[in-house]
Design a protein around this motif. Structure first.
Motif, PDB file in Angstrom:
ATOM      1  N   ALA A 433      -9.959  -2.661   1.653  1.00  0.00           N
ATOM      2  CA  ALA A 433     -10.220  -4.562   1.161  1.00  0.00           C
ATOM      3  C   ALA A 433      -9.109  -5.097   1.392  1.00  0.00           C
ATOM      4  N   SER A 434      -8.047  -4.585   0.482  1.00  0.00           N
ATOM      5  CA  SER A 434      -7.048  -4.919   0.089  1.00  0.00           C
ATOM      6  C   SER A 434      -5.792  -5.291   1.325  1.00  0.00           C
ATOM      7  N   VAL A 435      -6.531  -4.220   2.695  1.00  0.00           N
ATOM      8  CA  VAL A 435      -5.759  -4.761   3.969  1.00  0.00           C
ATOM      9  C   VAL A 435      -5.380  -6.296   4.230  1.00  0.00           C
ATOM     10  N   GLY A 436      -4.104  -6.806   4.123  1.00  0.00           N
ATOM     11  CA  GLY A 436      -4.111  -7.243   4.876  1.00  0.00           C
ATOM     12  C   GLY A 436      -4.144  -9.192   3.697  1.00  0.00           C
ATOM     13  N   THR A 437      -4.305  -8.607   2.824  1.00  0.00           N
ATOM     14  CA  THR A 437      -4.380  -9.681   1.523  1.00  0.00           C
ATOM     15  C   THR A 437      -2.730  -9.133   0.614  1.00  0.00           C
ATOM     16  N   GLY A 438      -2.126  -9.167   1.606  1.00  0.00           N
ATOM     17  CA  GLY A 438      -0.824  -8.678  -0.072  1.00  0.00           C
ATOM     18  C   GLY A 438       0.033 -10.493   1.139  1.00  0.00           C
ATOM     19  N   GLY A 439      -0.819 -11.302   1.517  1.00  0.00           N
ATOM     20  CA  GLY A 439      -0.109 -12.552   1.875  1.00  0.00           C
ATOM     21  C   GLY A 439       0.593 -11.975   3.563  1.00  0.00           C
ATOM     22  N   ILE A 440       1.184 -13.427   3.996  1.00  0.00           N
ATOM     23  CA  ILE A 440       1.913 -13.155   5.542  1.00  0.00           C
ATOM     24  C   ILE A 440       3.362 -12.410   6.106  1.00  0.00           C
ATOM     25  N   SER A 441       2.746 -11.023   6.413  1.00  0.00           N
ATOM     26  CA  SER A 441       3.720 -10.268   5.862  1.00  0.00           C
ATOM     27  C   SER A 441       5.245 -10.511   7.605  1.00  0.00           C
ATOM     28  N   SER A 442       6.063  -9.955   7.249  1.00  0.00           N
ATOM     29  CA  SER A 442       7.570 -10.717   7.673  1.00  0.00           C
ATOM     30  C   SER A 442       7.532 -10.474   9.466  1.00  0.00           C
ATOM     31  N   ASP A 443       6.737  -9.150   9.403  1.00  0.00           N
ATOM     32  CA  ASP A 443       6.327  -7.913  10.604  1.00  0.00           C
ATOM     33  C   ASP A 443       5.399  -8.552  11.990  1.00  0.00           C
ATOM     34  N   ASP A 444       4.671  -9.869  11.081  1.00  0.00           N
ATOM     35  CA  ASP A 444       3.665 -10.248  11.964  1.00  0.00           C
ATOM     36  C   ASP A 444       4.600 -11.652  12.590  1.00  0.00           C
ATOM     37  N   PRO A 445       4.559 -11.176  14.280  1.00  0.00           N
ATOM     38  CA  PRO A 445       4.480 -12.158  15.175  1.00  0.00           C
ATOM     39  C   PRO A 445       4.444 -13.639  14.986  1.00  0.00           C
ATOM     40  N   ASP A 446       2.829 -13.887  14.604  1.00  0.00           N
ATOM     41  CA  ASP A 446       3.165 -15.111  13.990  1.00  0.00           C
ATOM     42  C   ASP A 446       3.390 -15.819  12.744  1.00  0.00           C
ATOM     43  N   ALA A 447       3.673 -14.893  11.728  1.00  0.00           N
ATOM     44  CA  ALA A 447       4.231 -15.386  11.051  1.00  0.00           C
ATOM     45  C   ALA A 447       4.459 -16.754  10.439  1.00  0.00           C
ATOM     46  N   ILE A 448       5.599 -17.166  11.271  1.00  0.00           N
ATOM     47  CA  ILE A 448       6.185 -18.447  11.868  1.00  0.00           C
ATOM     48  C   ILE A 448       5.065 -19.525  11.509  1.00  0.00           C
ATOM     49  N   ASP A 449       3.693 -19.235  12.426  1.00  0.00           N
ATOM     50  CA  ASP A 449       3.120 -20.295  12.741  1.00  0.00           C
ATOM     51  C   ASP A 449       2.631 -20.134  11.084  1.00  0.00           C
ATOM     52  N   LYS A 450       1.358 -18.682  11.128  1.00  0.00           N
ATOM     53  CA  LYS A 450       1.060 -18.942   9.563  1.00  0.00           C
ATOM     54  C   LYS A 450       1.462 -19.769   8.610  1.00  0.00           C
ATOM     55  N   LEU A 451       3.201 -20.041   8.606  1.00  0.00           N
ATOM     56  CA  LEU A 451       3.761 -20.557   6.997  1.00  0.00           C
ATOM     57  C   LEU A 451       4.041 -21.782   7.339  1.00  0.00           C
ATOM     58  N   GLN A 452       3.888 -22.460   8.877  1.00  0.00           N
ATOM     59  CA  GLN A 452       3.707 -23.789   8.737  1.00  0.00           C
ATOM     60  C   GLN A 452       2.543 -24.325   8.568  1.00  0.00           C
ATOM     61  N   GLN A 454       0.195 -22.900   6.189  1.00  0.00           N
ATOM     62  CA  GLN A 454      -0.025 -22.644   4.945  1.00  0.00           C
ATOM     63  C   GLN A 454       0.993 -24.147   4.490  1.00  0.00           C
ATOM     64  N   VAL A 455       1.867 -24.176   4.505  1.00  0.00           N
ATOM     65  CA  VAL A 455       3.246 -25.507   4.644  1.00  0.00           C
ATOM     66  C   VAL A 455       1.919 -26.615   4.608  1.00  0.00           C
ATOM     67  N   GLN A 456       1.292 -27.535   5.843  1.00  0.00           N
ATOM     68  CA  GLN A 456       0.611 -28.026   5.778  1.00  0.00           C
ATOM     69  C   GLN A 456      -0.645 -28.240   4.471  1.00  0.00           C
ATOM     70  N   GLN A 457      -1.054 -27.277   4.316  1.00  0.00           N
ATOM     71  CA  GLN A 457      -2.329 -27.757   3.642  1.00  0.00           C
ATOM     72  C   GLN A 457      -1.656 -27.824   2.188  1.00  0.00           C
ATOM     73  N   LEU A 458      -0.825 -27.370   1.707  1.00  0.00           N
ATOM     74  CA  LEU A 458      -0.031 -27.059   0.590  1.00  0.00           C
ATOM     75  C   LEU A 458       0.466 -28.630   0.529  1.00  0.00           C
ATOM     76  N   GLU A 459       0.928 -29.818   1.876  1.00  0.00           N
ATOM     77  CA  GLU A 459       1.183 -30.727   1.391  1.00  0.00           C
ATOM     78  C   GLU A 459      -0.053 -31.878   1.052  1.00  0.00           C
ATOM     79  N   LYS A 460      -1.467 -31.046   2.004  1.00  0.00           N
ATOM     80  CA  LYS A 460      -2.166 -31.705   1.689  1.00  0.00           C
ATOM     81  C   LYS A 460      -3.064 -31.967   0.648  1.00  0.00           C
ATOM     82  N   ASP A 461      -2.959 -30.581   0.157  1.00  0.00           N
ATOM     83  CA  ASP A 461      -3.034 -30.177  -1.701  1.00  0.00           C
ATOM     84  C   ASP A 461      -2.930 -31.265  -2.280  1.00  0.00           C
TER      85      ASP A 461
END
Length: 609
Positions: A433-452, A454-461
């Motif tokens: 259940a904990s696999v993948g729940t530790g946030g966005i890993s820098s190893d993920d090749p799509d990390a930048i897209d996923k972080l962006q 997150q930024v859009q959602q936080l700005e909306k919040d």
């Protein structure tokens, strides 16, 4: 928080009364006396009513200072967080969990605290009413839902008997050509297994609707959660799933891996399904990918499904009526809908996500296997114990005494082994259940897209929180405030929570929530910049004195490669600087970041002499 509030909170700390030996306060309490309690949801408070005469001299400790007895009066206390306690015994207020201060609150402050408490009670009552209404509406909808007529209704909440029957019916309807094994192992536990067929996520979306709660490892207890679906169609405390693969499915996965990574696997002999089943491919590393062939095939299997065995998509519950949208939004079953949407609009997983999916499935399979072993061992122990008549003592001095003792010890050990296997199963279930729940890993090749994202959602919040605070300040009554928040898109529950006073009497989103959200936006943007700079770097490879130093930007690792096993002193040096041995890479590695580069420099200085 304004300066006056800060001064009020600082006063009690300066005026704390002295306590007699044993931690009992002898101060006479009056209306307006400030107190505090260390228990959760209490904190700072004020006494606003006293019942009976006080007898502080009669208070005395008991149970080695844990409790206090004596006293005669009873106190009514209102707390700054809005909670209120009536007729607290004098012995409790003078105990070790409470502090009585030499500070008095004014009548205006008491009136304000009581008003905040009334608002909190009203908000809590409204929230409970909304939750109960939403629950009842959802139950009625499920009871009459035409797409769920194939399920049996009942009130078996947690034993798993009704849940197992409905799981069989739901899986039979969703996947009529797939044979599932649904077994109720013991009270509250249901195990589901199948070969090939649908993916594990598709099955989990159906069976997890019957989960009646979860095990809280921090509290070491099982937390029951009665959902509308469980109330209508039954539940189980634990639901395990295990997907097995036939040789044909494994061959498909092998072919898919060799087709996807043809350039990396060129010249390598294609393995057999038997080699995968026996784990022989863990030692076969794929060139340039730093991953074993076994894990790559398992990752491919996790995303495969037997198309011939799938006759229809997973049924989607009918949405609630439009007029009840805001209320029933609290109790929806989004799991099945999410799976259906994913199957209709599949998104190719990148290599890191496939690796995570395979790891999650591996832990899940391990947990299911251990749970099955635990159930079988427990059943065997119960059968062994059933041989001994209830209340039958050991016949001391009889020729069967030693044999009877040995048999009872074996029964006891069998029960213990069952419980140990159950604990291991829970351990691996928690890991899955904990696999993948530790946030966005820098190893993920799509990390930048996923972080962006997150930024859009936080700005909306951030914008939504500001608009909510403006609406709350504009409208003075709770009903008008809730209506304004609903117009901004908040649900009934969130709107009610927003107008409920916190421990300082504040309503809406506090300033620290806005500040923290802004800080998260800045932090994530800074991390995006760091990742962009890191991915613009070039790979580095330096030959050293008996080692090779590499910085692999694609793998996001800094590593040391030795021609053989380094000596103990070198291994200790590497471990001291957080380098770990990676069998799949054949190197000592840690993540490629500034700290990793600095640690590598320290290691190189020592190795170069």
């Amino acid at each position: 928080m304004n300066n006056n509030t800060q001064k009020q909170q600082q006063k009690p700390a300066q005026g704390a009364s002295s306590k007699a030996s044993g931690g009992i306060s002898m101060q006479v309490v009056t209306v307006g006396t400030r107190v505090s309690c260390a228990l959760p949801y209490c904190g700072q408070g004020v006494v606003f009513a006293i019942h009976g005469a006080q007898l502080p001299e009669s208070a005395q400790t008991m149970w080695d200072g844990v409790g206090v007895s004596g006293g005669n009066a009873q106190f009514d206390v209102v707390f700054e967080n809005g909670s209120i306690s009536h007729k607290l015994p004098e012995a409790i207020v003078r105990g070790i969990q409470w502090t009585i201060y030499d500070v008095q609150a004014s009548a205006e402050e008491i009136a304000q605290l009581l008003q905040n408490s009334e608002r909190k009670i009203a908000a809590d009552t409204l929230a409970r009413h909304n939750a109960q209404t939403a629950f009842a509406i959802e139950v009625e909808r499920l009871q009459a839902a035409p797409e769920l007529l194939h399920l049996t209704q009942g009130d078996d909440l947690y034993s798993g008997k009704l849940a197992a029957a409905n799981i069989r019916a739901a899986l039979r309807k969703a996947f009529p050509k797939v044979k599932f094994s649904v077994r109720k192992s013991h009270y509250g536990s249901v195990s589901v297994s199948w070969t090939d067929g649908p993916t594990q996520n598709a099955v989990v979306a159906i069976v997890n609707r019957h989960k009646g709660g979860y095990f809280d490892g921090m509290e070491d207890i099982y937390q029951h959660e009665k959902t509308p679906f469980v109330a209508v169609f039954g539940g189980a405390e634990y639901v395990w799933t295990r997907r097995e693969y036939s040789a044909q499915m494994i061959e498909r996965a092998i072919a898919g891996v060799f087709e996807r990574y043809a350039s990396n696997l060129a010249g390598m002999e294609r393995p057999t399904a038997s080699a995968f089943q026996t784990g022989q491919l863990f030692n076969v590393e794929v060139p340039a990918l730093c991953e074993s062939l076994q894990s790559m095939i398992r990752t491919e299997l996790a995303g495969l499904q037997d198309g011939e065995a799938l006759a229809r998509p997973v049924p989607v519950p009918v949405p609630a009526p439009a007029e009840a949208k805001d209320v029933t939004q609290v109790e929806q079953v989004p799991d099945v809908q999410d799976v259906t949407t994913t199957e209709q609009q599949p998104r190719a997983l990148n290599w890191y996500e496939r690796k995570q999916a395979a790891r999650r499935e591996r832990f899940g399979d391990r947990a299911a296997s251990l749970a099955d072993q635990s159930n079988r061992t427990y059943a065997r122990a119960r059968q062994m114990a059933s041989v001994i008549p209830f209340g039958q003592p050991i016949l001391a001095g009889h020729h069967s005494e030693q044999r009877d003792r040995n048999y009872r010890n074996r029964t006891h050990d069998t029960f213990g082994k069952s419980f140990q296997l159950q604990d291991k199963a829970k351990h691996y279930e928690a890991k899955a259940a904990s696999v993948g729940t530790g946030g966005i890993s820098s190893d993920d090749p799509d990390a930048i897209d996923k972080l962006q994202e997150q930024v859009q959602q936080l700005e909306k919040d951030q914008a939504q929180m500001k608009a909510a605070n403006q609406a709350i300040r504009k409208h003075k009554t709770p009903q008008a405030q809730v209506t304004a928040l609903l117009a901004l898109g908040f649900s009934e529950q969130l709107a009610t929570e927003a107008i409920r006073p916190d421990f300082c009497g504040r309503v809406g989103f506090p300033s620290y929530a806005l500040s923290n959200n802004n800080a998260n936006i800045r932090r994530i943007k800074q991390r995006i910049q760091e990742l962009e700079c890191r991915r613009a770097l070039q790979d580095i490879e330096i030959e050293g004195n008996g080692f090779t130093y590499r910085e692999d930007t694609e793998d996001n690792r800094v590593m040391f490669v030795f021609p053989g096993k380094p000596d103990e002193q070198t291994r200790t040096l590497l471990k001291r600087h957080a380098f770990k041995w990676s069998p799949s890479r054949g190197a000592w590695v840690r993540q490629l970041n500034n700290a990793g580069r600095w640690a590598a420099q320290q290691v190189r200085k020592v190795l170069e002499g």
